[in-house]
Design a protein around this motif. Structure first.
Motif, PDB file in Angstrom:
ATOM      1  N   VAL A   1      14.994  -8.416  -3.144  1.00 51.08           N
ATOM      2  CA  VAL A   1      15.306  -9.148  -4.373  1.00 51.08           C
ATOM      3  C   VAL A   1      14.004  -9.540  -5.045  1.00 51.08           C
ATOM      4  O   VAL A   1      13.057  -9.998  -4.386  1.00 51.08           O
ATOM      5  CB  VAL A   1      16.142 -10.405  -4.055  1.00 51.08           C
ATOM      6  CG1 VAL A   1      16.270 -11.311  -5.277  1.00 51.08           C
ATOM      7  CG2 VAL A   1      17.518  -9.998  -3.552  1.00 51.08           C
ATOM      8  N   SER A   2      13.944  -9.369  -6.366  1.00 54.22           N
ATOM      9  CA  SER A   2      12.735  -9.729  -7.096  1.00 54.22           C
ATOM     10  C   SER A   2      13.075 -10.064  -8.546  1.00 54.22           C
ATOM     11  O   SER A   2      14.088  -9.601  -9.082  1.00 54.22           O
ATOM     12  CB  SER A   2      11.719  -8.578  -7.066  1.00 54.22           C
ATOM     13  OG  SER A   2      10.541  -8.930  -7.779  1.00 54.22           O
ATOM     14  N   ASP A   3      12.217 -10.883  -9.152  1.00 54.54           N
ATOM     15  CA  ASP A   3      12.334 -11.174 -10.579  1.00 54.54           C
ATOM     16  C   ASP A   3      11.213 -10.515 -11.365  1.00 54.54           C
ATOM     17  O   ASP A   3      10.855 -10.981 -12.450  1.00 54.54           O
ATOM     18  CB  ASP A   3      12.332 -12.691 -10.812  1.00 54.54           C
ATOM     19  CG  ASP A   3      11.062 -13.369 -10.294  1.00 54.54           C
ATOM     20  OD1 ASP A   3      10.203 -12.672  -9.702  1.00 54.54           O
ATOM     21  OD2 ASP A   3      10.927 -14.592 -10.472  1.00 54.54           O
ATOM     22  N   MET A   4      10.649  -9.412 -10.830  1.00 50.79           N
ATOM     23  CA  MET A   4       9.555  -8.718 -11.516  1.00 50.79           C
ATOM     24  C   MET A   4      10.033  -8.153 -12.855  1.00 50.79           C
ATOM     25  O   MET A   4      11.238  -8.008 -13.117  1.00 50.79           O
ATOM     26  CB  MET A   4       9.001  -7.612 -10.625  1.00 50.79           C
ATOM     27  CG  MET A   4       9.886  -6.389 -10.501  1.00 50.79           C
ATOM     28  SD  MET A   4       9.117  -5.052  -9.575  1.00 50.79           S
ATOM     29  CE  MET A   4       9.507  -5.537  -7.903  1.00 50.79           C
ATOM     30  N   LYS A   5       9.075  -7.853 -13.707  1.00 48.53           N
ATOM     31  CA  LYS A   5       9.385  -7.309 -15.023  1.00 48.53           C
ATOM     32  C   LYS A   5      10.099  -5.966 -14.890  1.00 48.53           C
ATOM     33  O   LYS A   5       9.874  -5.222 -13.945  1.00 48.53           O
ATOM     34  CB  LYS A   5       8.107  -7.141 -15.829  1.00 48.53           C
ATOM     35  CG  LYS A   5       7.411  -8.453 -16.165  1.00 48.53           C
ATOM     36  CD  LYS A   5       6.135  -8.212 -16.962  1.00 48.53           C
ATOM     37  CE  LYS A   5       5.434  -9.540 -17.291  1.00 48.53           C
ATOM     38  NZ  LYS A   5       4.181  -9.324 -18.037  1.00 48.53           N
ATOM     39  N   GLY A   6      10.967  -5.694 -15.886  1.00 49.87           N
ATOM     40  CA  GLY A   6      11.717  -4.449 -15.871  1.00 49.87           C
ATOM     41  C   GLY A   6      13.121  -4.586 -15.325  1.00 49.87           C
ATOM     42  O   GLY A   6      13.844  -3.590 -15.229  1.00 49.87           O
ATOM     43  N   GLY A   7      13.522  -5.820 -14.999  1.00 47.78           N
ATOM     44  CA  GLY A   7      14.865  -6.044 -14.478  1.00 47.78           C
ATOM     45  C   GLY A   7      15.856  -6.328 -15.589  1.00 47.78           C
ATOM     46  O   GLY A   7      15.569  -6.163 -16.780  1.00 47.78           O
ATOM     47  N   TYR A   8      17.033  -6.800 -15.209  1.00 44.29           N
ATOM     48  CA  TYR A   8      18.125  -6.996 -16.166  1.00 44.29           C
ATOM     49  C   TYR A   8      18.408  -8.468 -16.463  1.00 44.29           C
ATOM     50  O   TYR A   8      19.307  -8.769 -17.235  1.00 44.29           O
ATOM     51  CB  TYR A   8      19.394  -6.316 -15.655  1.00 44.29           C
ATOM     52  CG  TYR A   8      19.299  -4.815 -15.702  1.00 44.29           C
ATOM     53  CD1 TYR A   8      19.731  -4.110 -16.815  1.00 44.29           C
ATOM     54  CD2 TYR A   8      18.748  -4.105 -14.644  1.00 44.29           C
ATOM     55  CE1 TYR A   8      19.640  -2.730 -16.873  1.00 44.29           C
ATOM     56  CE2 TYR A   8      18.641  -2.717 -14.677  1.00 44.29           C
ATOM     57  CZ  TYR A   8      19.086  -2.043 -15.802  1.00 44.29           C
ATOM     58  OH  TYR A   8      18.971  -0.673 -15.849  1.00 44.29           O
ATOM     59  N   GLY A   9      17.667  -9.361 -15.852  1.00 48.19           N
ATOM     60  CA  GLY A   9      17.934 -10.774 -16.131  1.00 48.19           C
ATOM     61  C   GLY A   9      17.204 -11.687 -15.187  1.00 48.19           C
ATOM     62  O   GLY A   9      15.979 -11.787 -15.205  1.00 48.19           O
ATOM     63  N   GLY A  10      17.959 -12.349 -14.305  1.00 43.80           N
ATOM     64  CA  GLY A  10      17.364 -13.304 -13.368  1.00 43.80           C
ATOM     65  C   GLY A  10      16.702 -12.586 -12.211  1.00 43.80           C
ATOM     66  O   GLY A  10      15.627 -11.996 -12.335  1.00 43.80           O
ATOM     67  N   LYS A  11      17.364 -12.606 -11.057  1.00 38.13           N
ATOM     68  CA  LYS A  11      16.864 -11.900  -9.880  1.00 38.13           C
ATOM     69  C   LYS A  11      17.701 -10.648  -9.674  1.00 38.13           C
ATOM     70  O   LYS A  11      18.922 -10.698  -9.675  1.00 38.13           O
ATOM     71  CB  LYS A  11      16.920 -12.807  -8.651  1.00 38.13           C
ATOM     72  CG  LYS A  11      16.039 -14.047  -8.769  1.00 38.13           C
ATOM     73  CD  LYS A  11      16.170 -14.931  -7.546  1.00 38.13           C
ATOM     74  CE  LYS A  11      15.304 -16.188  -7.689  1.00 38.13           C
ATOM     75  NZ  LYS A  11      15.780 -17.059  -8.785  1.00 38.13           N
ATOM     76  N   ASP A  12      17.037  -9.527  -9.507  1.00 43.45           N
ATOM     77  CA  ASP A  12      17.682  -8.225  -9.338  1.00 43.45           C
ATOM     78  C   ASP A  12      17.437  -7.689  -7.939  1.00 43.45           C
ATOM     79  O   ASP A  12      16.510  -8.115  -7.232  1.00 43.45           O
ATOM     80  CB  ASP A  12      17.137  -7.214 -10.341  1.00 43.45           C
ATOM     81  CG  ASP A  12      17.695  -7.410 -11.737  1.00 43.45           C
ATOM     82  OD1 ASP A  12      18.441  -8.385 -11.929  1.00 43.45           O
ATOM     83  OD2 ASP A  12      17.366  -6.602 -12.623  1.00 43.45           O
ATOM     84  N   ILE A  13      18.243  -6.688  -7.550  1.00 41.62           N
ATOM     85  CA  ILE A  13      18.025  -5.973  -6.297  1.00 41.62           C
ATOM     86  C   ILE A  13      17.269  -4.685  -6.610  1.00 41.62           C
ATOM     87  O   ILE A  13      17.664  -3.914  -7.499  1.00 41.62           O
ATOM     88  CB  ILE A  13      19.353  -5.676  -5.582  1.00 41.62           C
ATOM     89  CG1 ILE A  13      20.071  -6.991  -5.244  1.00 41.62           C
ATOM     90  CG2 ILE A  13      19.103  -4.866  -4.306  1.00 41.62           C
ATOM     91  CD1 ILE A  13      21.432  -6.813  -4.599  1.00 41.62           C
ATOM     92  N   TRP A  14      16.184  -4.469  -5.889  1.00 41.25           N
ATOM     93  CA  TRP A  14      15.321  -3.313  -6.038  1.00 41.25           C
ATOM     94  C   TRP A  14      15.217  -2.596  -4.688  1.00 41.25           C
ATOM     95  O   TRP A  14      15.667  -3.106  -3.666  1.00 41.25           O
ATOM     96  CB  TRP A  14      13.910  -3.711  -6.477  1.00 41.25           C
ATOM     97  CG  TRP A  14      13.831  -4.509  -7.751  1.00 41.25           C
ATOM     98  CD1 TRP A  14      14.267  -5.780  -7.966  1.00 41.25           C
ATOM     99  CD2 TRP A  14      13.263  -4.072  -8.989  1.00 41.25           C
ATOM    100  NE1 TRP A  14      14.009  -6.175  -9.249  1.00 41.25           N
ATOM    101  CE2 TRP A  14      13.381  -5.144  -9.912  1.00 41.25           C
ATOM    102  CE3 TRP A  14      12.654  -2.896  -9.412  1.00 41.25           C
ATOM    103  CZ2 TRP A  14      12.923  -5.058 -11.215  1.00 41.25           C
ATOM    104  CZ3 TRP A  14      12.183  -2.810 -10.715  1.00 41.25           C
ATOM    105  CH2 TRP A  14      12.331  -3.879 -11.607  1.00 41.25           C
ATOM    106  N   ARG A  15      14.593  -1.418  -4.706  1.00 50.03           N
ATOM    107  CA  ARG A  15      14.241  -0.769  -3.447  1.00 50.03           C
ATOM    108  C   ARG A  15      12.923  -0.020  -3.629  1.00 50.03           C
ATOM    109  O   ARG A  15      12.556   0.366  -4.751  1.00 50.03           O
ATOM    110  CB  ARG A  15      15.339   0.168  -2.968  1.00 50.03           C
ATOM    111  CG  ARG A  15      15.459   1.463  -3.747  1.00 50.03           C
ATOM    112  CD  ARG A  15      16.462   2.401  -3.074  1.00 50.03           C
ATOM    113  NE  ARG A  15      16.441   3.732  -3.681  1.00 50.03           N
ATOM    114  CZ  ARG A  15      17.110   4.775  -3.227  1.00 50.03           C
ATOM    115  NH1 ARG A  15      17.888   4.649  -2.156  1.00 50.03           N
ATOM    116  NH2 ARG A  15      17.029   5.962  -3.817  1.00 50.03           N
TER     117      ARG A  15
END
Length: 658
Positions: free
Chosen positions: A302-316
């Motif tokens: 989980v991260s709030d790095m730039k390029g997400g869709y809002g608050g905290k997103d799930i990345w891999r």
């Protein structure tokens, strides 16, 4: 001259009071801006009481920030009340309608939430969070009536004080469990100004020969530190623990803090020194809640790095021993403008996670997502049979079995998380639940009478933890009545369908001998007319009288110490009569009711729950005028508010019995 001096003194006191409120608001705003919501909430609450009612905009803004603070620290009932005040005083920012709707949904008030979502959507017709919230309210009723795939139960063996959450079963035996808990105050550290709780540590427990969990103990070694540890996963071999550590130098966000992912290798009972993973170069972003793919090739997080869709997103990110490839966002079918967190990957590759914005029952709901290679898309479904209107998250499975553990703060007045178990029920239809008092404490040995339209008439007894269960018939209408010595009766009804299902019915019993405070009764200022928002509390009192047809009660109204004794007696008498008139209007015999105004003659006796919320009040003491005047001005306001109340007490239990 004397009158002039008095006037000047009064003006000086008013100026000082105004300066004090302004100073407190600045202090609260500073905590709020740094995300220290627990600290900010307390200061906003004290300041709000001293803001003149004529300053409506200021009251509205402070009430809104109160609501935001309580929402962030999981005090959803308090958040609901704060947002209501912000709307009542005309807050110009219509975001309050959205946040009010969200906490109403989290409190299970779907019809009221629908109205607020619609209000917000009038000016924001394409807002995804509001649209999903509105759809959630519609689906909630549908899901509630569907048969449940899983039975869920709170795990009493893992019941530590404060919050316990995010269980992790260790592969491949799945007999050892780690979870995070704030039950231990760390030496030299104050509770967090963000949550009001101590920082979390990992605890460990094992299943004994009887398949019961042993007493949980803190994990020994280097994993637990003075910082906050929790929320993790194991690699497929169960040898490496990946976990989240929030590093901060004090209890304050002012000192700077960061959420980072660490790993530690397990060898028997020993753990290696944790090492921090460098996943991406964005040092300002959060990296938390790790999950490993079954093949060990990807780290999900989980991260709030730039390029997400809002608050905290799930990345891999691809894993190459101790280095990582570029981050990949899982996309808009998973991620929303809100928060998606707590990912778990099962051995078959399916992803489980929690979201507070995808259509759900309220708060964080658990979702299952399966990736379709042929069209590069996710199929996402709400695990409604595990979810509640509160927060549900952090799921773990016993390998390939359809059973496991997860976290939930349902039925928790303080918003603390507890660990629940789930599993596929036996092929039968069952009713289960808990019998508790009005404060949520379990009531053992309560009797639950169960009757249906097919001739069943039986009785079950609640267990030590207040739980009960009973196998019921399909396609039947059931009436239930819970009774216990020293408590009033409480009834429930439900209908079974033609499928194997598990029905949950809880009972909250009221003391027979103690005066009971009627929460959420509202009157116009300095008047005795009932406000419309008093309806739910009065309907609950009406149901209690219908469930207990042989009791007579007294409605007692009380005021604070302010005003003359004669005036307070008259006002409280009329307020008590208003409640009685309401009940008579809905069919209660007037002979069963009496109204009594006590004015300020019977101050509140402090109970243990008041002492927990207000440490300067001691259990067993009375909030009489002499005691209240020893408190600070802010504490006096709280004591006065506690004294202003409506109560009922049982007078007789033999009305028309003979």
């Amino acid at each position: 001259m004397r009158h002039l001096f008095t006037y000047i003194l009064a003006m000086l006191l008013l100026t000082l009071a105004s300066c004090s409120v302004t100073r407190d608001l600045r202090k609260a705003d500073a905590h709020y801006d740094y995300g220290e919501y627990y600290a900010a909430a307390g200061i906003y609450t004290k300041a709000y009481r001293r803001i003149p009612s004529a300053e409506k905009l200021t009251r509205a803004e402070v009430a809104y920030k109160q609501g935001e603070c309580y929402r962030y620290i999981n005090q959803s009932i308090k958040a609901e009340n704060a947002y209501m005040k912000a709307i009542r005083y005309g807050l110009p920012n219509d975001t309050v309608f959205l946040q009010y709707a969200e906490v109403l949904r989290k409190n299970g008030k779907y019809q009221a939430a629908t109205i607020q979502y619609q209000q917000f959507l009038e000016n924001h017709p394409e807002d995804l969070q509001a649209l999903n919230g509105l759809e959630s309210c519609r689906l909630a009723e549908e899901w509630k009536n569907k048969p449940k795939k899983y039975t869920v139960n709170r795990l009493q063996e893992l019941y530590l004080k404060r919050s316990n959450f995010s269980p992790i079963l260790i592969p491949a035996e799945y007999k050892t469990l780690l979870f995070a808990s704030s039950s231990v105050q760390k030496e030299g550290k104050k509770p967090s100004k963000i949550t009001g709780l101590p920082d979390n540590d990992f605890f460990i427990t094992k299943l004994d020969q009887n398949e019961k969990w042993e007493k949980p103990l803190p994990v020994e070694g280097a994993i637990n530190t003075e910082f906050d540890e929790g929320v993790g996963c194991f690699d497929p071999d169960g040898k490496i623990l990946y976990f989240t550590r929030c590093v901060n130098k004090s209890d304050s966000a002012l000192s700077g803090s960061s959420a980072e992912i660490y790993r530690s290798v397990r060898s028997g009972e020993q753990w290696s020194e944790p090492e921090k993973l460098s996943i991406f170069r964005d040092t300002n972003a959060v990296f938390a809640h790790p999950a490993i793919s079954p093949d060990g090739l990807y780290l999900y997080y989980v991260s709030d790095m730039k390029g997400g869709y809002g608050g905290k997103d799930i990345w891999r990110s691809p894993m190459y021993e101790k280095t990582f490839g570029p981050p990949e966002n899982l996309g808009p079918q998973i991620n929303t403008p809100g928060d998606e967190m707590f990912p778990t990957i099962r051995t078959d590759g399916s992803l489980y996670f929690s979201s507070n914005t995808l259509p759900g029952l309220g708060g964080l709901d658990i979702f299952k997502a399966v990736y379709l290679e042929e069209d590069s898309s996710w199929v996402v479904e709400n695990m409604y049979d595990l979810n509640s209107n509160a927060d549900d998250f952090g799921i773990t499975f016993f390998g390939k079995k359809e059973k496991g553990l997860y976290s939930s703060n349902r039925n928790e007045p303080r918003g603390w998380d507890k660990i629940w178990s789930f599993g596929e029920p036996e092929q039968l239809t069952q009713i289960s639940g808990f019998v508790t008092d009005r404060f949520g404490e379990p009531i053992p040995e309560a009797s639950i009478r169960i009757v249906n339209d097919k001739g069943t008439n039986t009785k079950v007894i609640s267990r030590r933890d207040g739980s009960y269960s009973y196998q019921v018939e399909k396609n039947a209408e059931y009436a239930m009545l819970a009774t216990c010595r020293s408590y009033l009766n409480y009834s429930n009804q439900f209908v079974t369908n033609d499928k194997d299902s598990n029905y949950v019915v809880n009972f909250s019993l009221t003391s027979l001998y103690l005066p009971v405070r009627i929460e959420n009764i509202f009157f116009e200022f300095d008047r005795w007319e009932l406000r419309p928002e008093s309806g739910p509390a009065l309907q609950e009192l009406l149901k209690l009288l219908l469930d207990n047809p042989h009791i007579t009660i007294e409605i007692g109204a009380h005021t604070d110490r302010k005003g003359s004794e004669e005036y307070n007696l008259e006002l409280s008498k009329k307020r008590a009569e208003s409640v009685v008139n309401y009940l008579v209007k809905y069919g209660i015999d007037s002979e069963r009711l009496s109204a009594q105004g006590y004015g300020k003659s019977k101050p509140t006796r402090v109970d243990k729950y008041m002492e927990t919320n207000y440490p300067y009040l001691k259990e067993g003491s009375f909030l009489d005028e002499s005691f209240v005047e020893t408190l600070s001005l802010q504490q006096q306001e709280i004591a006065d508010q506690i004294n202003r109340r409506c109560e009922f007490k049982v007078l007789k239990t033999t009305y028309k019995l003979f």
